[in-house]
Design an enzyme around this catalytic site. Sequence first.
Site, PDB file in Angstrom:
ATOM      1  N   HIS A  76       3.680  -2.319   3.071  1.00  0.00           N
ATOM      2  CA  HIS A  76       3.676  -0.964   2.525  1.00  0.00           C
ATOM      3  C   HIS A  76       4.980  -0.685   1.788  1.00  0.00           C
ATOM      4  O   HIS A  76       6.047  -1.081   2.258  1.00  0.00           O
ATOM      5  CB  HIS A  76       3.492   0.069   3.646  1.00  0.00           C
ATOM      6  N   ASP A  89       0.811  -1.216   0.000  1.00  0.00           N
ATOM      7  CA  ASP A  89       0.000   0.000   0.000  1.00  0.00           C
ATOM      8  C   ASP A  89       0.846   1.269   0.000  1.00  0.00           C
ATOM      9  O   ASP A  89       2.007   1.264   0.415  1.00  0.00           O
ATOM     10  CB  ASP A  89      -0.895   0.031   1.246  1.00  0.00           C
TER      11      ASP A  89
END
Length: 281
Positions: A246, A101
Amino acid sequence: MKTDESLPGRRVLLRGAALFALAATAGCAGTERSGTAPRPSASPGPAAGAQAVRPQKPSAYRLQPMTGYGPQRAAVGRTPVRSKPILRMADRDRRMVLTFDDGPDPLYTPDILDTLRKHDVRAMFFVCGEMAEANPDLLRRMVDEGHTIGNHTFTHPQLTLMRRTGIRDEIERTSAAVLDAVGRPPLWFRAPYGAWNRSAFEIGAELGMEPLAWTVDTLDWREPGSGTIVRRVLQGAGPGVVVLSHDAGGNRSQTVKALRNYLPQLLDDGYRIGVPQRMLM
């Protein structure tokens, strides 16, 4: 940052592009290490000497996602409006999905892509629109190498604290940024912080996207150490598991290092790491 001078026209374009992509990607399949498929060549990241776009400021990640198992069946050509996000994929063939992400970030995303390419593995990248606009070459590299791009809003706000018009703007602008960069809009959506509401589900479905949460949260945004990240992934591994990591939003060097460690272990353990295609049920 671009402004959309013809918002109604852009909405029609996004919906039409989503339906076109929907028709081209039926079923659910993962791409795994086989040794027979040709390996895509890497596209360069930002040009040398170019000003690097800094990652977003770290924020107070991360609310717990609502649980949901799916996907449910829906009519061909239509995206169901769900009340919960998909939490994991169908439990079969020891398949797992790796997701990243908040990017793309020129400091960390290329290293993640390099590792995935080394092991001939595909992943999902839920991008923020402002990062996508600043780094379109990285989006093109993702697509060239077989990865799936998802929508993670434009500026990473908490959607449950916003009005519907603001939520729509965040989601539509990101789909438009992806469409501009790679020629097709995203078919998957993930709400920042795992904070979903009815408007997010409805707008995402209207734009042809399925909501995807996660099964295993590495909590890499806390920078717990690469060893801890590795342990969380390996302990949470299982058929249908979706792993959250992430590639932007802070220092992601531990995420990069951890991926180099746990990915070959998962493959050696017989897991097939791939990306889900858009499902027509």
